[in-house]
Enzyme design. Structure first.
Site, PDB file in Angstrom:
ATOM      1  N   ILE A 102       0.885  -1.165   0.000  1.00 31.28           N
ATOM      2  CA  ILE A 102       0.000   0.000   0.000  1.00 31.28           C
ATOM      3  C   ILE A 102       0.919   1.209   0.000  1.00 31.28           C
ATOM      4  O   ILE A 102       1.863   1.292   0.790  1.00 31.28           O
ATOM      5  CB  ILE A 102      -0.944  -0.025   1.222  1.00 31.28           C
ATOM      6  CG1 ILE A 102      -1.875   1.198   1.212  1.00 31.28           C
ATOM      7  CG2 ILE A 102      -0.188  -0.107   2.530  1.00 31.28           C
ATOM      8  CD1 ILE A 102      -2.928   1.170   2.320  1.00 31.28           C
ATOM      9  N   SER A 103       0.693   2.141  -0.917  1.00 30.61           N
ATOM     10  CA  SER A 103       1.590   3.280  -1.084  1.00 30.61           C
ATOM     11  C   SER A 103       1.598   4.179   0.144  1.00 30.61           C
ATOM     12  O   SER A 103       0.648   4.235   0.922  1.00 30.61           O
ATOM     13  CB  SER A 103       1.188   4.102  -2.308  1.00 30.61           C
ATOM     14  OG  SER A 103       1.319   3.363  -3.495  1.00 30.61           O
ATOM     15  N   LYS A 104       2.689   4.918   0.293  1.00 31.74           N
ATOM     16  CA  LYS A 104       2.789   5.904   1.363  1.00 31.74           C
ATOM     17  C   LYS A 104       1.671   6.933   1.228  1.00 31.74           C
ATOM     18  O   LYS A 104       1.324   7.333   0.115  1.00 31.74           O
ATOM     19  CB  LYS A 104       4.141   6.620   1.279  1.00 31.74           C
ATOM     20  CG  LYS A 104       5.339   5.750   1.517  1.00 31.74           C
ATOM     21  CD  LYS A 104       6.627   6.427   1.088  1.00 31.74           C
ATOM     22  CE  LYS A 104       6.880   7.710   1.848  1.00 31.74           C
ATOM     23  NZ  LYS A 104       8.230   8.278   1.532  1.00 31.74           N
TER      24      LYS A 104
END
Length: 260
Positions: A102-104
Protein backbone atom coordinates in the site's frame (compact mmCIF):
# COMPACT_ATOMS: atom_id res chain seq x y z
CA UNK A 1 -25.30 10.01 -27.98
CA UNK A 2 -25.49 6.21 -27.58
CA UNK A 3 -26.31 4.81 -24.15
CA UNK A 4 -23.21 3.97 -22.05
CA UNK A 5 -22.31 0.29 -21.76
CA UNK A 6 -23.43 -1.67 -18.72
CA UNK A 7 -20.92 -1.13 -15.96
CA UNK A 8 -20.04 -3.41 -13.05
CA UNK A 9 -21.90 -2.47 -9.94
CA UNK A 10 -20.95 -2.39 -6.27
CA UNK A 11 -22.83 -1.86 -3.00
CA UNK A 12 -24.41 1.49 -2.49
CA UNK A 13 -23.38 3.51 0.56
CA UNK A 14 -20.30 4.54 2.49
CA UNK A 15 -19.89 5.32 6.18
CA UNK A 16 -16.30 6.19 7.04
CA UNK A 17 -15.66 6.32 10.74
CA UNK A 18 -19.12 7.47 11.81
CA UNK A 19 -19.98 6.69 15.41
CA UNK A 20 -23.33 5.41 16.75
CA UNK A 21 -26.24 7.85 16.59
CA UNK A 22 -27.80 9.02 19.88
CA UNK A 23 -31.21 7.61 20.73
CA UNK A 24 -33.94 9.53 18.97
CA UNK A 25 -31.54 11.21 16.53
CA UNK A 26 -33.04 11.77 13.07
CA UNK A 27 -31.89 9.40 10.36
CA UNK A 28 -30.06 10.99 7.45
CA UNK A 29 -31.26 10.12 3.98
CA UNK A 30 -29.00 7.95 1.87
CA UNK A 31 -26.90 9.74 -0.76
CA UNK A 32 -28.10 9.40 -4.34
CA UNK A 33 -26.86 6.35 -6.23
CA UNK A 34 -23.40 6.94 -7.62
CA UNK A 35 -22.52 9.69 -5.14
CA UNK A 36 -19.65 9.44 -2.69
CA UNK A 37 -20.25 10.09 0.97
CA UNK A 38 -19.76 13.58 2.45
CA UNK A 39 -16.16 14.16 3.48
CA UNK A 40 -15.31 14.36 7.14
CA UNK A 41 -13.26 17.41 8.15
CA UNK A 42 -9.77 16.25 9.22
CA UNK A 43 -9.78 18.46 12.34
CA UNK A 44 -12.82 16.56 13.64
CA UNK A 45 -11.36 13.13 12.87
CA UNK A 46 -12.06 10.62 15.61
CA UNK A 47 -8.62 9.05 15.07
CA UNK A 48 -5.84 11.41 16.23
CA UNK A 49 -3.21 9.56 14.21
CA UNK A 50 -5.20 10.11 11.03
CA UNK A 51 -5.62 13.81 11.81
CA UNK A 52 -1.87 14.11 12.40
CA UNK A 53 -1.23 12.37 9.07
CA UNK A 54 -3.38 14.94 7.26
CA UNK A 55 -1.68 17.83 9.08
CA UNK A 56 1.72 16.45 8.02
CA UNK A 57 0.57 16.15 4.40
CA UNK A 58 -0.50 19.80 4.47
CA UNK A 59 2.80 20.84 6.04
CA UNK A 60 4.69 18.97 3.32
CA UNK A 61 2.97 20.89 0.55
CA UNK A 62 -0.31 19.16 -0.27
CA UNK A 63 -2.42 22.27 -0.70
CA UNK A 64 -5.54 20.85 -2.35
CA UNK A 65 -8.29 21.02 0.27
CA UNK A 66 -10.34 18.31 -1.45
CA UNK A 67 -7.40 15.92 -1.40
CA UNK A 68 -6.71 16.63 2.26
CA UNK A 69 -10.37 16.02 3.14
CA UNK A 70 -10.33 12.78 1.15
CA UNK A 71 -7.20 11.57 2.93
CA UNK A 72 -8.82 12.47 6.24
CA UNK A 73 -12.04 10.65 5.39
CA UNK A 74 -10.60 7.19 4.75
CA UNK A 75 -9.55 4.77 7.48
CA UNK A 76 -6.18 3.55 6.18
CA UNK A 77 -5.92 1.05 9.03
CA UNK A 78 -8.87 -0.87 7.52
CA UNK A 79 -6.71 -1.71 4.48
CA UNK A 80 -3.65 -3.22 6.18
CA UNK A 81 -3.01 -6.34 8.22
CA UNK A 82 -4.21 -5.86 11.83
CA UNK A 83 -0.65 -6.37 13.05
CA UNK A 84 0.41 -3.33 11.01
CA UNK A 85 -2.52 -1.13 12.05
CA UNK A 86 -0.38 0.88 14.53
CA UNK A 87 1.75 1.97 11.55
CA UNK A 88 -1.20 2.73 9.26
CA UNK A 89 -0.96 6.52 9.57
CA UNK A 90 2.80 6.75 9.33
CA UNK A 91 4.17 7.97 6.03
CA UNK A 92 5.41 4.59 4.93
CA UNK A 93 4.52 1.89 2.43
CA UNK A 94 3.27 -1.33 4.04
CA UNK A 95 3.12 -4.89 2.70
CA UNK A 96 -0.30 -6.21 1.62
CA UNK A 97 0.81 -9.63 0.36
CA UNK A 98 2.06 -11.09 -2.92
CA UNK A 99 5.10 -8.78 -2.80
CA UNK A 100 2.80 -5.75 -3.20
CA UNK A 101 2.46 -2.70 -0.97
CA UNK A 102 0.00 0.00 0.00
CA UNK A 103 1.59 3.28 -1.08
CA UNK A 104 2.79 5.90 1.36
CA UNK A 105 0.07 8.42 2.24
CA UNK A 106 2.24 11.24 0.89
CA UNK A 107 2.51 9.47 -2.48
CA UNK A 108 -1.23 8.80 -2.69
CA UNK A 109 -1.96 12.44 -1.82
CA UNK A 110 0.67 13.78 -4.22
CA UNK A 111 -0.62 11.74 -7.16
CA UNK A 112 -4.24 12.57 -6.36
CA UNK A 113 -3.38 16.28 -6.18
CA UNK A 114 -1.64 16.09 -9.58
CA UNK A 115 -4.70 14.38 -11.03
CA UNK A 116 -6.97 17.09 -9.60
CA UNK A 117 -4.78 19.83 -11.08
CA UNK A 118 -5.00 18.49 -14.62
CA UNK A 119 -7.93 16.08 -14.89
CA UNK A 120 -11.35 17.03 -16.23
CA UNK A 121 -13.49 18.40 -13.41
CA UNK A 122 -17.17 19.21 -13.28
CA UNK A 123 -18.90 22.32 -11.98
CA UNK A 124 -18.90 20.77 -8.50
CA UNK A 125 -15.10 20.58 -8.56
CA UNK A 126 -15.03 16.80 -8.66
CA UNK A 127 -13.17 14.82 -11.28
CA UNK A 128 -15.22 12.91 -13.81
CA UNK A 129 -14.68 9.20 -14.39
CA UNK A 130 -11.25 7.95 -13.24
CA UNK A 131 -9.34 4.75 -14.03
CA UNK A 132 -7.19 3.42 -11.18
CA UNK A 133 -4.52 0.94 -12.34
CA UNK A 134 -3.50 -1.48 -9.59
CA UNK A 135 -6.24 -1.71 -6.96
CA UNK A 136 -4.01 -3.47 -4.46
CA UNK A 137 -5.94 -3.50 -1.18
CA UNK A 138 -8.39 -0.85 -2.44
CA UNK A 139 -7.19 2.12 -0.39
CA UNK A 140 -6.32 4.46 -3.24
CA UNK A 141 -9.56 3.61 -5.04
CA UNK A 142 -11.56 4.70 -2.00
CA UNK A 143 -9.59 7.96 -1.73
CA UNK A 144 -10.23 8.60 -5.43
CA UNK A 145 -13.91 7.82 -4.86
CA UNK A 146 -14.05 10.92 -2.66
CA UNK A 147 -12.64 13.05 -5.48
CA UNK A 148 -14.30 11.64 -8.61
CA UNK A 149 -17.84 10.96 -9.69
CA UNK A 150 -16.92 7.39 -10.65
CA UNK A 151 -13.84 5.18 -10.25
CA UNK A 152 -12.91 2.01 -12.11
CA UNK A 153 -10.11 0.23 -10.26
CA UNK A 154 -8.43 -2.71 -11.98
CA UNK A 155 -6.19 -5.38 -10.42
CA UNK A 156 -4.41 -8.28 -12.17
CA UNK A 157 -3.80 -10.43 -9.07
CA UNK A 158 -6.87 -12.43 -8.08
CA UNK A 159 -5.96 -12.65 -4.41
CA UNK A 160 -5.51 -8.89 -4.09
CA UNK A 161 -8.69 -8.25 -6.07
CA UNK A 162 -10.60 -10.40 -3.58
CA UNK A 163 -8.90 -8.62 -0.67
CA UNK A 164 -9.93 -5.24 -2.06
CA UNK A 165 -13.52 -6.46 -2.50
CA UNK A 166 -13.57 -7.66 1.10
CA UNK A 167 -12.17 -4.33 2.31
CA UNK A 168 -14.75 -2.31 0.38
CA UNK A 169 -17.74 -4.55 1.07
CA UNK A 170 -18.40 -3.18 4.54
CA UNK A 171 -18.02 0.42 3.33
CA UNK A 172 -20.81 0.04 0.75
CA UNK A 173 -19.40 2.44 -1.83
CA UNK A 174 -21.57 3.23 -4.81
CA UNK A 175 -19.13 4.98 -7.13
CA UNK A 176 -16.10 2.64 -6.97
CA UNK A 177 -16.06 -0.43 -9.22
CA UNK A 178 -13.43 -3.15 -8.73
CA UNK A 179 -12.36 -5.14 -11.78
CA UNK A 180 -10.14 -8.19 -12.16
CA UNK A 181 -8.19 -7.64 -15.36
CA UNK A 182 -5.00 -6.65 -17.15
CA UNK A 183 -4.30 -3.08 -16.14
CA UNK A 184 -1.91 -2.56 -19.04
CA UNK A 185 -4.93 -2.84 -21.35
CA UNK A 186 -6.89 -0.32 -19.29
CA UNK A 187 -10.67 -0.75 -19.21
CA UNK A 188 -12.19 0.32 -22.51
CA UNK A 189 -15.80 -0.19 -21.38
CA UNK A 190 -15.53 2.76 -19.01
CA UNK A 191 -13.66 5.10 -21.36
CA UNK A 192 -13.16 7.95 -21.95
CA UNK A 193 -11.62 8.86 -18.59
CA UNK A 194 -11.16 12.29 -17.08
CA UNK A 195 -8.05 10.95 -15.35
CA UNK A 196 -5.96 7.80 -15.10
CA UNK A 197 -3.68 6.99 -12.18
CA UNK A 198 -1.31 4.02 -11.82
CA UNK A 199 0.27 2.36 -8.79
CA UNK A 200 2.81 0.36 -10.84
CA UNK A 201 5.53 1.50 -13.20
CA UNK A 202 6.60 0.18 -16.60
CA UNK A 203 9.09 1.14 -19.28
CA UNK A 204 6.51 3.49 -20.78
CA UNK A 205 2.87 4.45 -20.33
CA UNK A 206 0.77 1.97 -22.37
CA UNK A 207 -0.84 3.37 -25.50
CA UNK A 208 -4.17 1.90 -24.35
CA UNK A 209 -4.23 4.36 -21.45
CA UNK A 210 -3.62 7.34 -23.72
CA UNK A 211 -6.30 6.10 -26.12
CA UNK A 212 -8.80 5.76 -23.27
CA UNK A 213 -8.02 9.19 -21.81
CA UNK A 214 -10.49 11.94 -22.69
CA UNK A 215 -9.28 15.04 -24.47
CA UNK A 216 -8.40 17.44 -21.66
CA UNK A 217 -7.67 14.59 -19.25
CA UNK A 218 -4.50 13.67 -17.38
CA UNK A 219 -2.51 10.51 -16.59
CA UNK A 220 -0.34 10.30 -13.46
CA UNK A 221 1.93 7.25 -13.44
CA UNK A 222 5.45 6.10 -12.58
CA UNK A 223 7.75 5.19 -15.48
CA UNK A 224 11.25 3.75 -15.74
CA UNK A 225 13.91 6.42 -16.25
CA UNK A 226 17.12 4.42 -16.01
CA UNK A 227 18.59 1.25 -14.59
CA UNK A 228 16.31 0.40 -11.66
CA UNK A 229 15.05 3.98 -11.40
CA UNK A 230 11.54 5.37 -11.72
CA UNK A 231 10.10 8.85 -11.97
CA UNK A 232 6.59 10.19 -11.70
CA UNK A 233 5.22 11.24 -15.08
CA UNK A 234 2.25 13.44 -15.91
CA UNK A 235 0.66 13.13 -19.36
CA UNK A 236 -1.82 15.74 -20.54
CA UNK A 237 -3.93 15.08 -23.63
CA UNK A 238 -5.32 17.91 -25.73
CA UNK A 239 -6.42 18.53 -29.29
CA UNK A 240 -2.85 19.60 -30.01
CA UNK A 241 -1.50 16.23 -28.93
CA UNK A 242 0.07 14.65 -25.86
CA UNK A 243 2.45 16.45 -23.50
CA UNK A 244 4.64 14.53 -21.04
CA UNK A 245 6.20 16.02 -17.89
CA UNK A 246 8.69 14.07 -15.78
CA UNK A 247 8.66 14.90 -12.07
CA UNK A 248 10.34 13.49 -8.98
CA UNK A 249 11.86 10.06 -8.41
CA UNK A 250 9.50 7.39 -7.03
CA UNK A 251 9.62 3.69 -6.26
CA UNK A 252 6.67 1.51 -7.31
CA UNK A 253 6.21 -2.18 -8.01
CA UNK A 254 6.71 -3.11 -11.69
CA UNK A 255 3.82 -2.89 -14.13
CA UNK A 256 2.99 -6.35 -15.52
CA UNK A 257 0.50 -7.71 -18.00
CA UNK A 258 -1.92 -10.61 -17.73
CA UNK A 259 -4.00 -11.98 -14.84
CA UNK A 260 -2.43 -14.11 -12.13
Amino acid sequence: MPAPPQRPGFPARIDLGAGPKPAGAPRKSAPPAGAAAPLAAPVRDAIPARARMVQLLAAEGIGDAQVLRAMGAVDRHRFVDPALAPQAYEDTALPIGLEQTISKPSVVARMAALLMQGGLRGENGRLGRVLDIGSGCGYQAVVLGQLATEVYSIERLRELHQKARANLRALRIANVHLILGDGMAGFAKGAPYAGIIAAAGGEAVPEAWIDQLACGGRIVAPVACGAGQQALMVIDKSRQGVRQTVLEAVNFVPLKSGIA
